[in-house]
Write an enzyme that holds these catalytic residues in place. Structure first.
Site, PDB file in Angstrom:
ATOM      1  N   LEU A  86      40.754  -8.529 -63.507  1.00 37.48           N
ATOM      2  CA  LEU A  86      39.935  -8.502 -64.725  1.00 37.48           C
ATOM      3  C   LEU A  86      40.368  -9.616 -65.659  1.00 37.48           C
ATOM      4  O   LEU A  86      41.556  -9.829 -65.848  1.00 37.48           O
ATOM      5  CB  LEU A  86      40.127  -7.168 -65.451  1.00 37.48           C
ATOM      6  CG  LEU A  86      40.046  -5.884 -64.614  1.00 37.48           C
ATOM      7  CD1 LEU A  86      40.264  -4.678 -65.502  1.00 37.48           C
ATOM      8  CD2 LEU A  86      38.724  -5.805 -63.894  1.00 37.48           C
ATOM      9  N   ARG A  87      39.386 -10.336 -66.235  1.00 33.83           N
ATOM     10  CA  ARG A  87      39.692 -11.277 -67.313  1.00 33.83           C
ATOM     11  C   ARG A  87      39.386 -10.576 -68.627  1.00 33.83           C
ATOM     12  O   ARG A  87      38.360  -9.880 -68.719  1.00 33.83           O
ATOM     13  CB  ARG A  87      38.815 -12.532 -67.183  1.00 33.83           C
ATOM     14  CG  ARG A  87      39.194 -13.448 -66.033  1.00 33.83           C
ATOM     15  CD  ARG A  87      38.081 -14.430 -65.747  1.00 33.83           C
ATOM     16  NE  ARG A  87      36.881 -13.704 -65.379  1.00 33.83           N
ATOM     17  CZ  ARG A  87      35.644 -14.172 -65.572  1.00 33.83           C
ATOM     18  NH1 ARG A  87      35.454 -15.340 -66.143  1.00 33.83           N
ATOM     19  NH2 ARG A  87      34.601 -13.463 -65.197  1.00 33.83           N
TER      20      ARG A  87
ATOM     21  N   ASN B  66      46.693 -15.485 -59.514  1.00 33.70           N
ATOM     22  CA  ASN B  66      46.978 -15.890 -60.898  1.00 33.70           C
ATOM     23  C   ASN B  66      47.739 -17.206 -60.929  1.00 33.70           C
ATOM     24  O   ASN B  66      47.462 -18.077 -61.749  1.00 33.70           O
ATOM     25  CB  ASN B  66      47.763 -14.799 -61.625  1.00 33.70           C
ATOM     26  CG  ASN B  66      46.810 -13.796 -62.271  1.00 33.70           C
ATOM     27  OD1 ASN B  66      45.600 -13.867 -62.067  1.00 33.70           O
ATOM     28  ND2 ASN B  66      47.361 -12.891 -63.046  1.00 33.70           N
TER      29      ASN B  66
ATOM     30  N   PHE C 117      37.565 -23.145 -64.218  1.00 31.86           N
ATOM     31  CA  PHE C 117      39.001 -23.242 -64.521  1.00 31.86           C
ATOM     32  C   PHE C 117      39.479 -24.685 -64.495  1.00 31.86           C
ATOM     33  O   PHE C 117      40.606 -24.960 -64.115  1.00 31.86           O
ATOM     34  CB  PHE C 117      39.822 -22.350 -63.571  1.00 31.86           C
ATOM     35  CG  PHE C 117      39.960 -20.965 -64.140  1.00 31.86           C
ATOM     36  CD1 PHE C 117      38.839 -20.170 -64.290  1.00 31.86           C
ATOM     37  CD2 PHE C 117      41.185 -20.487 -64.575  1.00 31.86           C
ATOM     38  CE1 PHE C 117      38.938 -18.915 -64.867  1.00 31.86           C
ATOM     39  CE2 PHE C 117      41.284 -19.220 -65.139  1.00 31.86           C
ATOM     40  CZ  PHE C 117      40.151 -18.437 -65.275  1.00 31.86           C
TER      41      PHE C 117
ATOM     42  N   GLY D 129      42.765 -28.130 -72.356  1.00 32.94           N
ATOM     43  CA  GLY D 129      42.872 -27.593 -73.718  1.00 32.94           C
ATOM     44  C   GLY D 129      44.314 -27.572 -74.158  1.00 32.94           C
ATOM     45  O   GLY D 129      45.120 -28.405 -73.739  1.00 32.94           O
TER      46      GLY D 129
ATOM     47  N   CYS E 295      48.862 -12.157 -68.952  1.00 31.55           N
ATOM     48  CA  CYS E 295      48.987 -12.199 -67.493  1.00 31.55           C
ATOM     49  C   CYS E 295      49.586 -13.492 -66.959  1.00 31.55           C
ATOM     50  O   CYS E 295      50.670 -13.463 -66.367  1.00 31.55           O
ATOM     51  CB  CYS E 295      47.622 -11.922 -66.878  1.00 31.55           C
ATOM     52  SG  CYS E 295      47.172 -10.205 -67.154  1.00 31.55           S
TER      53      CYS E 295
HETATM   54  C1  UDX Z   1      49.297  -3.912 -67.968  1.00 29.49           C
HETATM   55  C2  UDX Z   1      50.254  -4.973 -67.473  1.00 29.49           C
HETATM   56  O1  UDX Z   1      50.823  -5.596 -68.644  1.00 29.49           O
HETATM   57  C3  UDX Z   1      49.538  -5.995 -66.672  1.00 29.49           C
HETATM   58  O2  UDX Z   1      50.453  -6.903 -66.093  1.00 29.49           O
HETATM   59  C4  UDX Z   1      48.857  -5.314 -65.550  1.00 29.49           C
HETATM   60  O3  UDX Z   1      48.072  -6.271 -64.868  1.00 29.49           O
HETATM   61  C5  UDX Z   1      47.992  -4.177 -66.044  1.00 29.49           C
HETATM   62  O4  UDX Z   1      48.681  -3.288 -66.909  1.00 29.49           O
HETATM   63  P1  UDX Z   1      47.862  -3.882 -70.061  1.00 29.49           P
HETATM   64  O5  UDX Z   1      46.843  -2.876 -69.722  1.00 29.49           O
HETATM   65  O6  UDX Z   1      47.545  -4.967 -71.010  1.00 29.49           O
HETATM   66  O7  UDX Z   1      48.351  -4.593 -68.767  1.00 29.49           O
HETATM   67  O8  UDX Z   1      49.155  -3.078 -70.528  1.00 29.49           O
HETATM   68  P2  UDX Z   1      49.381  -2.541 -71.996  1.00 29.49           P
HETATM   69  O9  UDX Z   1      48.317  -3.071 -72.874  1.00 29.49           O
HETATM   70  O10 UDX Z   1      50.805  -2.798 -72.235  1.00 29.49           O
HETATM   71  O11 UDX Z   1      49.105  -0.967 -71.839  1.00 29.49           O
HETATM   72  C6  UDX Z   1      49.958  -0.176 -71.079  1.00 29.49           C
HETATM   73  C7  UDX Z   1      49.672   1.281 -71.513  1.00 29.49           C
HETATM   74  O12 UDX Z   1      50.505   2.162 -70.748  1.00 29.49           O
HETATM   75  C8  UDX Z   1      49.984   1.534 -72.973  1.00 29.49           C
HETATM   76  O13 UDX Z   1      48.900   2.237 -73.537  1.00 29.49           O
HETATM   77  C9  UDX Z   1      51.230   2.449 -72.940  1.00 29.49           C
HETATM   78  O14 UDX Z   1      51.231   3.381 -73.996  1.00 29.49           O
HETATM   79  C10 UDX Z   1      51.048   3.143 -71.605  1.00 29.49           C
HETATM   80  N1  UDX Z   1      52.294   3.606 -70.995  1.00 29.49           N
HETATM   81  C11 UDX Z   1      53.346   2.746 -70.882  1.00 29.49           C
HETATM   82  C12 UDX Z   1      52.362   4.931 -70.491  1.00 29.49           C
HETATM   83  O15 UDX Z   1      51.411   5.684 -70.585  1.00 29.49           O
HETATM   84  N2  UDX Z   1      53.516   5.348 -69.886  1.00 29.49           N
HETATM   85  C13 UDX Z   1      54.589   4.513 -69.769  1.00 29.49           C
HETATM   86  O16 UDX Z   1      55.620   4.948 -69.229  1.00 29.49           O
HETATM   87  C14 UDX Z   1      54.516   3.184 -70.279  1.00 29.49           C
HETATM   88  C1  UDX Z   2      43.550 -13.875 -66.036  1.00 26.25           C
HETATM   89  C2  UDX Z   2      42.872 -13.979 -64.686  1.00 26.25           C
HETATM   90  O1  UDX Z   2      41.706 -14.804 -64.813  1.00 26.25           O
HETATM   91  C3  UDX Z   2      42.460 -12.592 -64.213  1.00 26.25           C
HETATM   92  O2  UDX Z   2      41.897 -12.677 -62.924  1.00 26.25           O
HETATM   93  C4  UDX Z   2      43.703 -11.714 -64.165  1.00 26.25           C
HETATM   94  O3  UDX Z   2      43.364 -10.403 -63.767  1.00 26.25           O
HETATM   95  C5  UDX Z   2      44.354 -11.655 -65.537  1.00 26.25           C
HETATM   96  O4  UDX Z   2      44.669 -12.973 -65.984  1.00 26.25           O
HETATM   97  P1  UDX Z   2      42.869 -13.557 -68.542  1.00 26.25           P
HETATM   98  O5  UDX Z   2      44.286 -13.935 -68.763  1.00 26.25           O
HETATM   99  O6  UDX Z   2      42.328 -12.339 -69.187  1.00 26.25           O
HETATM  100  O7  UDX Z   2      42.609 -13.376 -66.947  1.00 26.25           O
HETATM  101  O8  UDX Z   2      41.926 -14.766 -69.031  1.00 26.25           O
HETATM  102  P2  UDX Z   2      41.450 -16.139 -68.360  1.00 26.25           P
HETATM  103  O9  UDX Z   2      40.014 -16.242 -68.596  1.00 26.25           O
HETATM  104  O10 UDX Z   2      41.955 -16.266 -66.982  1.00 26.25           O
HETATM  105  O11 UDX Z   2      42.195 -17.236 -69.299  1.00 26.25           O
HETATM  106  C6  UDX Z   2      43.593 -17.286 -69.256  1.00 26.25           C
HETATM  107  C7  UDX Z   2      44.036 -18.418 -70.171  1.00 26.25           C
HETATM  108  O12 UDX Z   2      43.690 -19.677 -69.584  1.00 26.25           O
HETATM  109  C8  UDX Z   2      43.410 -18.405 -71.556  1.00 26.25           C
HETATM  110  O13 UDX Z   2      44.392 -18.776 -72.496  1.00 26.25           O
HETATM  111  C9  UDX Z   2      42.334 -19.481 -71.476  1.00 26.25           C
HETATM  112  O14 UDX Z   2      42.095 -20.077 -72.728  1.00 26.25           O
HETATM  113  C10 UDX Z   2      42.975 -20.469 -70.521  1.00 26.25           C
HETATM  114  N1  UDX Z   2      42.033 -21.270 -69.733  1.00 26.25           N
HETATM  115  C11 UDX Z   2      41.192 -20.657 -68.864  1.00 26.25           C
HETATM  116  C12 UDX Z   2      42.078 -22.658 -69.862  1.00 26.25           C
HETATM  117  O15 UDX Z   2      42.843 -23.203 -70.664  1.00 26.25           O
HETATM  118  N2  UDX Z   2      41.249 -23.408 -69.093  1.00 26.25           N
HETATM  119  C13 UDX Z   2      40.379 -22.834 -68.200  1.00 26.25           C
HETATM  120  O16 UDX Z   2      39.640 -23.563 -67.541  1.00 26.25           O
HETATM  121  C14 UDX Z   2      40.339 -21.423 -68.090  1.00 26.25           C
END
Ligand code: UDX
Ligand code: UDX
Length: 468
Positions: free
Chosen positions: A152-153, A227, A268, A272, A279
């Site tokens: 997911l992005r 990634n 991609f 920038g 991630c």
């Molecule tokens: C997370 C990871 O950071 C990412 O690398 C992975 O791809 C997907 O899961 P994200 O959903 O952004 O991404 O995590 P975050 O926003 O930190 O949310 C994690 C959630 O888990 C929080 O709501 C936290 O309260 C909850 N949590 C954490 C639990 O319910 N139990 C735990 O033991 C730890």
């Molecule tokens: C990324 C991956 O795309 C997704 O598949 C994975 O599950 C989670 O990490 P995300 O980090 O949400 O998703 O955003 P993405 O759209 O990939 O952009 C990542 C970063 O790269 C951003 O800071 C964006 O500004 C930058 N970016 C993206 C560039 O600088 N140039 C590009 O061409 C594309």
């Protein structure tokens, strides 16, 4: 199917809401009671298109929120682990949350369960999850562990989930594969896409998506390698942009020329100020660390990370080169989120640049359509926050564009020029065509393209014209 999703962050919440939209019965588990209460009361804590709609459709019917992981596990056939895997100081992924969830699950394995790692985790994690569940007394035949990485992005997470390029499932038994095939059947059969209330299909969607069944280790590596490759592609084009600046070439045209090669593709390749987010930075460090642990020194990733850091420093040097002294200068800043379409400021290059500008004693007036609340928690009092792009530009010595929000690419340029103290724009995301900016009376500086500078005289004239 009855599914538990543990962790209601960006990934867990989207995963739970989309599973409910596929027709499954979902329990979303979190250990943050405040989050659960907010979700039960209809709050949508993250900025994701269609998420509000999906939660509105299913809250109380097909999706409920609970703090009791064991009860949720008992009533489910599959438990998806989507808790945070943040980086430790050494760059490894901190898997302590994953382990604590696995330990808690083991006490509720009272019938065949599939435990699925959804969070991005290093290779071998699924084996560790199995070991932890066994050590805590579960019956070896009563569960399997699978890997089902998400791609997911942020900003397009719901459509990315429902219209994926592919679904990757890593399993160690056919029985486990059957459960995951059933969970994703509404997508792989195409049935979901025939529904009148299906979330709208994005342009490039491949429908139905391929289901790739592989081993857990391969699935874990697919995620890290995806990634890392995407981040490498971004650092590659940023390095090419720097060479373009040195020789006076135009990186936009170079991207056209290489992106039309179907083996490279145009996506991609946007130069920038570098990539950020929760991630890429963390996953590259984790991938490099797990490769090293397993005997491979993945130095290519060091260079991807170095180029990414350097991109931000180059942009700051460009700001200095244009403005001369920075102390006391008033700068309008457009964008604080790590990318357009999200409120997330984790590892945001825009935020890191603003912090550098504050250290240079600039006055910063910033606007971001969604990320200002999060940014205020980090920037404290150092920054003024504007209600829109035009207010951020008012009276500024220059305007900086740091996040690729669509709305920043279609500003009213004549109105903008009148508001700026000097007609100078430094664009860290190449949202405009340099010639257009000069026609509208700006000096325009971007990444990997020649500066479009008003002649000195006309620059002064354009100021006189405004005063007239
Ligand atoms: C997370 C990871 O950071 C990412 O690398 C992975 O791809 C997907 O899961 P994200 O959903 O952004 O991404 O995590 P975050 O926003 O930190 O949310 C994690 C959630 O888990 C929080 O709501 C936290 O309260 C909850 N949590 C954490 C639990 O319910 N139990 C735990 O033991 C730890
Ligand atoms: C990324 C991956 O795309 C997704 O598949 C994975 O599950 C989670 O990490 P995300 O980090 O949400 O998703 O955003 P993405 O759209 O990939 O952009 C990542 C970063 O790269 C951003 O800071 C964006 O500004 C930058 N970016 C993206 C560039 O600088 N140039 C590009 O061409 C594309």
């Amino acid at each position: 199917m009855r599914i538990a999703v543990v962790g209601s962050g960006y990934v867990g919440l989207v995963t739970g809401a989309c599973f409910a939209d596929l027709g499954h019965e979902v329990v979303l588990v979190d250990n943050d009671e405040q989050k659960l209460t907010a979700l039960r009361n209809g709050a949508v804590p993250i900025h994701e298109r269609f998420l509000r709609e999906l939660l509105g459709r299913h809250r109380g019917q097909h999706i409920k929120f609970s703090g009791d992981l064991q009860a949720a596990t008992r009533e489910s056939e599959a438990v998806f682990i989507a808790v945070g895997t943040p980086p430790t100081e050494t760059g490894d992924a901190d898997l302590s949350y994953v382990e604590s969830v696995a330990r808690e699950i083991s006490g509720a394995v009272d019938g065949y369960k599939v435990v699925v790692e959804k969070s991005t985790v290093p290779v071998y994690t699924s084996q560790w999850i199995r070991t932890v569940i066994l050590r805590n007394g579960a019956n070896p035949a009563a569960f399997d562990v699978a890997s089902n990485p998400e791609f997911l992005r942020e900003g397009t997470a719901v459509t990315d989930f429902l219209y994926p390029d592919r679904i990757v499932v890593g399993v160690e038994s056919e029985r486990c594969a059957e459960v995951l095939r059933a969970i994703y059947e509404p997508l792989t059969s195409g049935a979901y896409y025939g529904r009148a209330d299906a979330i709208p299909r994005p342009d490039r969607a491949t429908v139905p998506p391929r289901l790739i069944i592989t081993s857990t280790k391969s699935a874990e590596l697919i995620k890290h390698a995806s990634n890392a490759f995407l981040a490498m592609k971004i650092s590659f084009i940023n390095a090419v942009a720097s060479i373009c600046e040195s020789v006076g070439a135009n990186v936009g045209q170079v991207c056209d020329g290489i992106g039309t090669d179907s083996r490279i593709g145009p996506r991609f390749l946007n130069p920038g100020i570098g990539y950020g987010g929760s991630c890429f930075p963390k996953d590259l460090m984790a991938f490099r660390a797990v490769a090293k642990e397993n005997g491979y020194d993945f130095r290519l990733l060091d260079e991807v990370i170095r180029i990414n850091e350097e991109q931000r420093h180059r942009f700051l040097r460009k700001v200095r080169a244009v403005l001369w002294t920075l102390r006391g200068k008033r700068l309008g800043v457009l964008g604080l989120a790590f990318k357009g379409g999200t409120d997330d400021i984790r590892e945001s290059p825009a935020l890191l640049l603003v912090e550098e500008l504050l250290r240079e004693h600039c006055q910063v007036c910033a606007y971001d359509p969604a990320a200002m609340e999060h940014a205020k928690e980090v920037l404290k009092s150092g920054v003024e926050f504007a209600k829109d792009a035009y207010e951020a530009a008012t009276g500024a010595d220059a305007l900086l564009i740091l996040t690729e929000w669509e709305e920043f690419a279609c500003l009213d340029l004549d109105r903008l020029r009148k508001l700026l103290k000097y007609p100078m724009v430094l664009d860290g995301r190449n949202l405009y065509d340099p010639a257009t900016m000069v026609e509208h009376g700006f000096s325009y500086y971007s990444v990997g393209r020649p500066a479009a500078v008003l002649e000195g005289a006309t620059e002064v004239q354009s100021k006189k014209r405004e005063r007239a």
